[in-house]
Design a protein around this motif. Structure first.
Motif, PDB file in Angstrom:
ATOM      1  N   MET A   1       5.825  72.765 108.457  1.00  0.00           N
ATOM      2  CA  MET A   1       5.519  72.406 107.044  1.00  0.00           C
ATOM      3  C   MET A   1       5.821  73.673 106.410  1.00  0.00           C
ATOM      4  SD  MET A   1       1.424  71.624 105.478  1.00  0.00           S
ATOM      5  CE  MET A   1       1.712  70.209 105.778  1.00  0.00           C
ATOM      6  N   SER A   2       6.648  73.543 105.368  1.00  0.00           N
ATOM      7  CA  SER A   2       6.880  74.582 104.356  1.00  0.00           C
ATOM      8  C   SER A   2       5.817  74.710 103.126  1.00  0.00           C
ATOM      9  CB  SER A   2       8.065  74.348 103.723  1.00  0.00           C
ATOM     10  OG  SER A   2       8.198  72.972 102.542  1.00  0.00           O
ATOM     11  N   GLU A   3       6.238  75.790 102.358  1.00  0.00           N
ATOM     12  CA  GLU A   3       4.998  76.198 101.280  1.00  0.00           C
ATOM     13  C   GLU A   3       4.990  75.248 100.282  1.00  0.00           C
ATOM     14  OE1 GLU A   3       5.635  80.247  99.458  1.00  0.00           O
ATOM     15  OE2 GLU A   3       6.328  80.760 101.390  1.00  0.00           O
ATOM     16  N   GLU A   4       6.347  74.275 100.032  1.00  0.00           N
ATOM     17  CA  GLU A   4       6.495  73.306  99.214  1.00  0.00           C
ATOM     18  C   GLU A   4       5.511  72.179  99.461  1.00  0.00           C
ATOM     19  OE1 GLU A   4       9.542  74.490 100.501  1.00  0.00           O
ATOM     20  OE2 GLU A   4       9.841  75.888  98.646  1.00  0.00           O
ATOM     21  N   ASP A   5       5.383  71.996 100.927  1.00  0.00           N
ATOM     22  CA  ASP A   5       4.634  70.897 101.631  1.00  0.00           C
ATOM     23  C   ASP A   5       3.074  71.317 101.317  1.00  0.00           C
ATOM     24  OD1 ASP A   5       6.722  69.480 101.989  1.00  0.00           O
ATOM     25  OD2 ASP A   5       7.227  70.248 103.903  1.00  0.00           O
ATOM     26  N   ASP A   6       2.826  72.609 101.518  1.00  0.00           N
ATOM     27  CA  ASP A   6       1.364  73.101 101.543  1.00  0.00           C
ATOM     28  C   ASP A   6       1.049  74.044 100.420  1.00  0.00           C
ATOM     29  OD1 ASP A   6      -1.206  73.969 101.893  1.00  0.00           O
ATOM     30  OD2 ASP A   6      -0.726  74.774 104.146  1.00  0.00           O
ATOM     31  N   PRO A   7       0.798  73.628  99.170  1.00  0.00           N
ATOM     32  CA  PRO A   7       0.373  74.546  98.120  1.00  0.00           C
ATOM     33  C   PRO A   7      -0.553  75.737  98.325  1.00  0.00           C
ATOM     34  CG  PRO A   7      -0.506  72.224  97.572  1.00  0.00           C
ATOM     35  CD  PRO A   7       0.419  72.369  98.913  1.00  0.00           C
ATOM     36  N   GLY A   8      -1.301  75.468  99.328  1.00  0.00           N
ATOM     37  CA  GLY A   8      -2.169  76.285  99.674  1.00  0.00           C
ATOM     38  C   GLY A   8      -1.718  77.679 100.696  1.00  0.00           C
ATOM     39  N   ALA A   9      -0.555  77.336 101.158  1.00  0.00           N
ATOM     40  CA  ALA A   9       0.152  78.352 102.143  1.00  0.00           C
ATOM     41  C   ALA A   9       0.479  79.656 101.315  1.00  0.00           C
ATOM     42  CB  ALA A   9       1.117  77.726 102.536  1.00  0.00           C
ATOM     43  N   PRO A  10       0.437  80.619 102.022  1.00  0.00           N
ATOM     44  CA  PRO A  10       0.705  82.118 101.344  1.00  0.00           C
ATOM     45  C   PRO A  10       2.334  82.038 101.080  1.00  0.00           C
ATOM     46  CG  PRO A  10      -0.144  82.587 103.686  1.00  0.00           C
ATOM     47  CD  PRO A  10      -0.187  81.108 103.582  1.00  0.00           C
ATOM     48  N   GLY A  11       2.644  82.603 100.125  1.00  0.00           N
ATOM     49  CA  GLY A  11       3.907  82.890  99.794  1.00  0.00           C
ATOM     50  C   GLY A  11       4.496  84.106 100.379  1.00  0.00           C
ATOM     51  N   ASP A  12       5.794  84.696  99.968  1.00  0.00           N
ATOM     52  CA  ASP A  12       6.566  85.527 100.515  1.00  0.00           C
ATOM     53  C   ASP A  12       5.644  86.977 100.337  1.00  0.00           C
ATOM     54  OD1 ASP A  12       8.779  86.773 101.951  1.00  0.00           O
ATOM     55  OD2 ASP A  12       9.211  87.765  99.984  1.00  0.00           O
ATOM     56  N   TYR A  13       5.054  87.058  99.075  1.00  0.00           N
ATOM     57  CA  TYR A  13       4.589  88.198  98.638  1.00  0.00           C
ATOM     58  C   TYR A  13       3.258  88.385  99.532  1.00  0.00           C
ATOM     59  CZ  TYR A  13       1.978  91.775  96.062  1.00  0.00           C
ATOM     60  OH  TYR A  13       1.215  92.888  95.814  1.00  0.00           O
ATOM     61  N   ALA A  14       2.566  87.290  99.522  1.00  0.00           N
ATOM     62  CA  ALA A  14       1.310  87.175 100.114  1.00  0.00           C
ATOM     63  C   ALA A  14       1.551  87.583 101.727  1.00  0.00           C
ATOM     64  CB  ALA A  14       0.564  85.971  99.872  1.00  0.00           C
ATOM     65  N   GLU A  15       2.556  86.988 102.262  1.00  0.00           N
ATOM     66  CA  GLU A  15       2.905  87.464 103.933  1.00  0.00           C
ATOM     67  C   GLU A  15       3.061  88.686 104.060  1.00  0.00           C
ATOM     68  OE1 GLU A  15       2.521  85.546 106.534  1.00  0.00           O
ATOM     69  OE2 GLU A  15       2.276  83.558 105.698  1.00  0.00           O
ATOM     70  N   ARG A  16       3.918  89.378 103.122  1.00  0.00           N
ATOM     71  CA  ARG A  16       4.036  90.990 103.008  1.00  0.00           C
ATOM     72  C   ARG A  16       2.761  91.676 103.132  1.00  0.00           C
ATOM     73  NH1 ARG A  16       8.149  89.367  99.842  1.00  0.00           N
ATOM     74  NH2 ARG A  16       7.733  91.097  97.887  1.00  0.00           N
ATOM     75  N   VAL A  17       1.999  91.346 102.303  1.00  0.00           N
ATOM     76  CA  VAL A  17       0.576  91.797 101.913  1.00  0.00           C
ATOM     77  C   VAL A  17      -0.126  91.840 103.205  1.00  0.00           C
ATOM     78  CG1 VAL A  17      -1.621  91.992 100.852  1.00  0.00           C
ATOM     79  CG2 VAL A  17       0.475  91.801  99.557  1.00  0.00           C
ATOM     80  N   LEU A  18      -0.380  90.695 103.757  1.00  0.00           N
ATOM     81  CA  LEU A  18      -0.820  90.431 104.947  1.00  0.00           C
ATOM     82  C   LEU A  18      -0.635  91.268 106.139  1.00  0.00           C
ATOM     83  CD1 LEU A  18      -1.785  86.655 104.582  1.00  0.00           C
ATOM     84  CD2 LEU A  18      -3.284  88.673 104.101  1.00  0.00           C
ATOM     85  N   ASP A  19       1.002  91.157 106.255  1.00  0.00           N
ATOM     86  CA  ASP A  19       1.725  92.058 107.235  1.00  0.00           C
ATOM     87  C   ASP A  19       1.466  93.474 107.234  1.00  0.00           C
ATOM     88  OD1 ASP A  19       2.904  89.711 108.300  1.00  0.00           O
ATOM     89  OD2 ASP A  19       4.669  90.027 107.665  1.00  0.00           O
ATOM     90  N   THR A  20       1.316  94.093 106.178  1.00  0.00           N
ATOM     91  CA  THR A  20       1.030  95.724 105.928  1.00  0.00           C
ATOM     92  C   THR A  20      -0.523  95.715 106.360  1.00  0.00           C
ATOM     93  OG1 THR A  20       2.500  95.558 103.916  1.00  0.00           O
ATOM     94  CG2 THR A  20       0.942  97.379 104.258  1.00  0.00           C
ATOM     95  N   VAL A  21      -1.350  94.796 105.785  1.00  0.00           N
ATOM     96  CA  VAL A  21      -2.816  95.064 106.366  1.00  0.00           C
ATOM     97  C   VAL A  21      -3.029  94.972 107.753  1.00  0.00           C
ATOM     98  CG1 VAL A  21      -5.092  94.254 106.271  1.00  0.00           C
ATOM     99  CG2 VAL A  21      -3.823  94.089 104.329  1.00  0.00           C
ATOM    100  N   ASP A  22      -2.183  94.357 108.397  1.00  0.00           N
ATOM    101  CA  ASP A  22      -2.081  94.378 109.941  1.00  0.00           C
ATOM    102  C   ASP A  22      -1.604  95.637 110.607  1.00  0.00           C
ATOM    103  OD1 ASP A  22      -3.461  92.015 110.841  1.00  0.00           O
ATOM    104  OD2 ASP A  22      -1.540  90.771 110.562  1.00  0.00           O
ATOM    105  N   LEU A  23      -0.686  96.496 109.637  1.00  0.00           N
ATOM    106  CA  LEU A  23      -0.298  97.729 110.254  1.00  0.00           C
ATOM    107  C   LEU A  23      -1.174  98.884 110.032  1.00  0.00           C
ATOM    108  CD1 LEU A  23       3.125  97.533 108.692  1.00  0.00           C
ATOM    109  CD2 LEU A  23       2.659  97.112 111.148  1.00  0.00           C
ATOM    110  N   ILE A  24      -2.137  98.661 109.512  1.00  0.00           N
ATOM    111  CA  ILE A  24      -3.472  99.891 109.131  1.00  0.00           C
ATOM    112  C   ILE A  24      -4.043  99.902 110.461  1.00  0.00           C
ATOM    113  CG2 ILE A  24      -5.151 100.721 107.773  1.00  0.00           C
ATOM    114  CD1 ILE A  24      -4.167  98.670 105.533  1.00  0.00           C
TER     115      ILE A  24
END
Length: 119
Positions: A1-24
């Motif tokens: 399912m792509s972001e277009e199919d799921d408007p509640g899915a995190p976008g590219d920026y959100a994914e990068r934020v979440l990936d960064t938090v995981d690195l802390i």
């Protein structure tokens, strides 16, 4: 399912934020602004919005305000996590409501480079 199919899915920026938090690393924190600066886009409010919408699956307590004050409404859960991880805290003064400590940003802030490196 792509972001277009799921408007509640995190976008590219959100994914990068979440990936960064995981690195802390455990016991360390970054401010909302630190993450935006590290990513080179957005700002503290955008980072906060991402965490409000999608942050339940990452160590959200490792992202704090620049002054180390804990997220209202989540202080007790955050304090438990900080104590378990050994995050440096500062005692709240007696004038502080509820005497809730805050994160010692000088000692706990992570610079985004290596685990354990002081920022």
């Amino acid at each position: 399912m792509s972001e277009e199919d799921d408007p509640g899915a995190p976008g590219d920026y959100a994914e990068r934020v979440l990936d960064t938090v995981d690195l802390i690393p455990a016991g360390r924190v970054m401010s909302y602004g630190d993450i935006a600066e590290w990513l080179g886009e957005g700002g503290p409010r955008q980072v906060g919005r991402v965490l409000a919408l999608y942050g339940s699956g990452v160590p959200w307590w490792r992202v704090v305000r620049a002054d180390g004050v804990l997220l209202p409404g989540h202080e007790l859960r955050a304090i438990d996590a900080y104590r378990a991880e050994g995050t440096p805290l500062r005692s709240a003064g007696p004038a502080s409501e509820g005497h809730i400590p805050r994160v010692d940003m000088r000692r706990a802030r992570w610079d985004g480079r290596t685990p354990g490196a002081d920022g």
